[in-house]
Structures are given as structure tokens and as C-alpha cells.
Scaffold this active site. Sequence first.
Site, PDB file in Angstrom:
ATOM      1  N   HIS A 194       0.825  -1.207   0.000  1.00  0.00           N
ATOM      2  CA  HIS A 194       0.000   0.000   0.000  1.00  0.00           C
ATOM      3  C   HIS A 194       0.868   1.271   0.000  1.00  0.00           C
ATOM      4  CE1 HIS A 194      -2.960   2.868   1.920  1.00  0.00           C
ATOM      5  NE2 HIS A 194      -3.708   2.305   0.990  1.00  0.00           N
TER       6      HIS A 194
ATOM      7  N   SER B 266     -10.186 -14.186  -3.116  1.00  0.00           N
ATOM      8  CA  SER B 266     -10.148 -12.738  -3.300  1.00  0.00           C
ATOM      9  C   SER B 266     -11.439 -12.238  -3.955  1.00  0.00           C
ATOM     10  CB  SER B 266      -8.950 -12.360  -4.178  1.00  0.00           C
ATOM     11  OG  SER B 266      -9.041 -11.007  -4.566  1.00  0.00           O
TER      12      SER B 266
HETATM   13  C1  LIG Z   1      -6.930   0.327   2.061  1.00  0.00           C
HETATM   14  C2  LIG Z   1      -5.636  -0.291   2.355  1.00  0.00           C
HETATM   15  C3  LIG Z   1      -4.799   0.195   3.362  1.00  0.00           C
HETATM   16  C4  LIG Z   1      -5.027   1.491   4.075  1.00  0.00           C
HETATM   17  O1  LIG Z   1      -6.157   1.509   4.762  1.00  0.00           O
HETATM   18  P1  LIG Z   1      -6.862   2.884   5.154  1.00  0.00           P
HETATM   19  O2  LIG Z   1      -7.927   2.324   6.026  1.00  0.00           O
HETATM   20  O3  LIG Z   1      -7.318   3.516   3.891  1.00  0.00           O
HETATM   21  O4  LIG Z   1      -5.873   3.705   5.891  1.00  0.00           O
HETATM   22  C5  LIG Z   1      -3.637  -0.482   3.645  1.00  0.00           C
HETATM   23  N1  LIG Z   1      -3.309  -1.581   2.962  1.00  0.00           N
HETATM   24  C6  LIG Z   1      -4.072  -2.073   1.997  1.00  0.00           C
HETATM   25  C7  LIG Z   1      -3.635  -3.307   1.276  1.00  0.00           C
HETATM   26  C8  LIG Z   1      -5.261  -1.442   1.649  1.00  0.00           C
HETATM   27  O5  LIG Z   1      -5.990  -1.926   0.651  1.00  0.00           O
END
Ligand SMILES: *Cc1c(COP(=O)(O)O)cnc(C)c1O
Length: 383
Positions: free
Chosen positions: A129, A330
Site C-alpha cells: 500500500h 479474493s
Molecule cells: C486500504 C488499504 C490500506 C489502508 O487503509 P486505510 O484504512 O485507507 O488507511 C492499507 N493496505 C491495503 C492493502 C489497503 O488496501
Amino acid sequence: MSPLTQNAGRRLSAADHRRLDELFARFEELGPRCIGYPCNRDWDYSELYRFLSFNANNVGDPFQGSLYRQNTHDFEREVLAKFAEFTRADPGAYWGYVTSGGTEGNMYGLYLARELHPEGIVYFSEQSHYSVPKILRLQHTRNIMIRSQGNGEMDYDDLRETLKLHRDVPPIIFANIGTTMHGAIDDLDRIKAILAELAIPSHYIHADAALSGMILPFVGDPQPWCFADGVDSISISGHKLIGAPLPCGVVLAREAHVDRIARSVEYVGVNDTTIGGSRSAFSPLVLWYALRRLGDGGLKEIVDRSLTSAGYAVAALRDRGIDAWRGENSITVVFPRPPEALIERWEIAPDRDIGHIITLPHVTTDAIDAFADDFASALAPSP
Ligand SMILES: *Cc1c(COP(=O)(O)O)cnc(C)c1O
């Protein structure tokens, strides 16, 4: 007049009211077309709205109690106990809190890892992310990005070769348990085998399970991903699969790690273990409400339905000649990047050459068919 009501006579102007009405209409219109982001819309928390009339605040450690008593720490602990069950933590040997979202949970996990292994190097993948490089920059932690494979999983050969060069430094593995773009799950068994093969004595594994952390507890054959599989901390988003009117999440970690880094502060009579100071007292209530109302059966129904829809979407797109696919367990359906008009109309979040939809319950088969038709006609040569 009491201080609480001294401004009671003041009102928004008509123009300001109109702006709010316009915003409301905009949200109402956008909601049903949002198929590209993992936000479940199928919920009703109206029973909780009355709690928005208090200055509630969950400042501090949910397990320590706080001098600020308008809190929901008791509800928060119940939420954490439930997530501990989902993530197969040892009862009584975990710690955690309700965060502002997946990013804060990742930050907490990486912070904990860095405190335990100040010399450690964080290994994350190209498909991790976007919050991860930012967190590492903030924390000033040494880190190395590992290549990804086409399916979104980490390239294990690249991981092995890179680890080999730094065997004297404890590795901190940032494992993607469902990447944002492909829904790909890094293979923890393979990663652990590589660490063993290189005879690396100590390591830390953080699992970023933002979306899949609410899927894998409810499938028959989950990939390794949780405490029982050897991870040290896990971050899960609350507003994604469960759905919430405001962003939130949960982070859990092995309690022994947390104890080693706990710092006590006197100011509000709480242990300052969380990243945020003042924290939402409302989001733990939202998560508690969802967990209680749905129960494990209701959550499994959401997951089953989403997985079935994902299979349906892959077939619907392929029937129309679009090369769609998804990973095991998934609900993220991946396809070649669609034309720009389609991206806008359906709120698709593209990344370079791919796009995806995420088939949460509000993404109906009708919506999937409409999207697939729209996609196919956008690709068809105009007559
Ligand atoms: C959405 C997401 C995040 C971050 O989450 P938030 O709740 O938007 O801060 C982290 N890792 C992955 C893989 C995500 O899809």
C-alpha cells in the site's frame, strides 16, 4: 441562558444549507456506482446516531482505563476480543486498539517492529500500500522494496537474494495480505522457509490485512495470514468489508512485544500506547454494533456473497472478451485498464495498465452486468 445554548439562535444561511443539500445529493448519486473501492455500503447504524451528541473520546490505552470517562473502552475491548478470535491470537496474550484506519495500523506495526529491532530493515513489495513508504520515511527506518510478480505477490527470489546480502540485520517483513490492486496474498510459508534457509535468527512479520483480514476468517481454506501462522502484528480496516460511515480499523499485536515498549504518562492517567492521542469513541461503537448485529453467520454471508459475485464478475467480463481474473479467496476482480470514460463513470481506481472492481454486497449482479456491457461497448470499434 446556559453556556451550552448561548449560540442556539444562530443558524446557517440559506446558501450554506443549499451547499449541504447539494453535497448530500452528490453522495446519494455517487454511492451506487462506486464499484472500484472496497467500501461495503450495506449497513444501518442509525441506532447509534444519538451518541453523536456527546464529547466522547477514547484517549489512551483501551485496556488501562482513563480518567476521561465518556469513553467506549469497554466496547472497544469487546471488538478487539472478536478480532483476536478472527486473527487467531492467543487469548490474553494480545494487545491492540481501534485505529483511524488501515494506515494507522500499519504505522503501529512498523513502529513496534522498529522499537524491537532498531537496526532492522523493512522489506515490503512494489505492490504494498502507498502508506508504507510514507510511514517508513516518517519513522526513518531502513527499508528495501522487493519486486512483485505479475499476480501482485512478492517476488520470493528477489526477497531471498536481498535478504542474503543483509543476514546480519533483523528483517522486518511487511506482508501484504491482500494487495490493494490485485488482492494478492504474500505466501507466509514461503517467506518463513526463506528466513529458515538463510538461518536468520530473529525477525518480525507485520500483516497488512486491510480488506482480506475480514475475508480469510470466513473461508474454508485460508492462506497463512494470522497470529497462528507466525505474524507479530496485524492491521485490518473497519470501513472496508464491514462498512462504516467513517474510516476506522483495528490493529493487534503480540502483547509481549507491546509490553517491551510501553511508556507511561501521567497527564490523563493513561498509558500512552496508541499512536493517536484523542481517539474516536464512535468508531469502536460502530464496529461493535456491526459485529453484534451480524454475528459470525452474517459476516460469513457477506464474504460468501462477495466471493460468489467475484466469480460472477470474472465470468461476465470474460464472456465479453475481457481478460479478467482474481486470486484465491479474493473479491478483487482484475482486468486490463479500461478506457477513461469508463473509469470515471464507475469510479474505478486504475493503476498503470490494470483496473479492478471489488465485489462487496452492494455490487449487485445487475451492476456487474451493466459494467461489463459498458466495458465491452467501450472497447468495440465504433461502427
Ligand atoms: C486500504 C488499504 C490500506 C489502508 O487503509 P486505510 O484504512 O485507507 O488507511 C492499507 N493496505 C491495503 C492493502 C489497503 O488496501
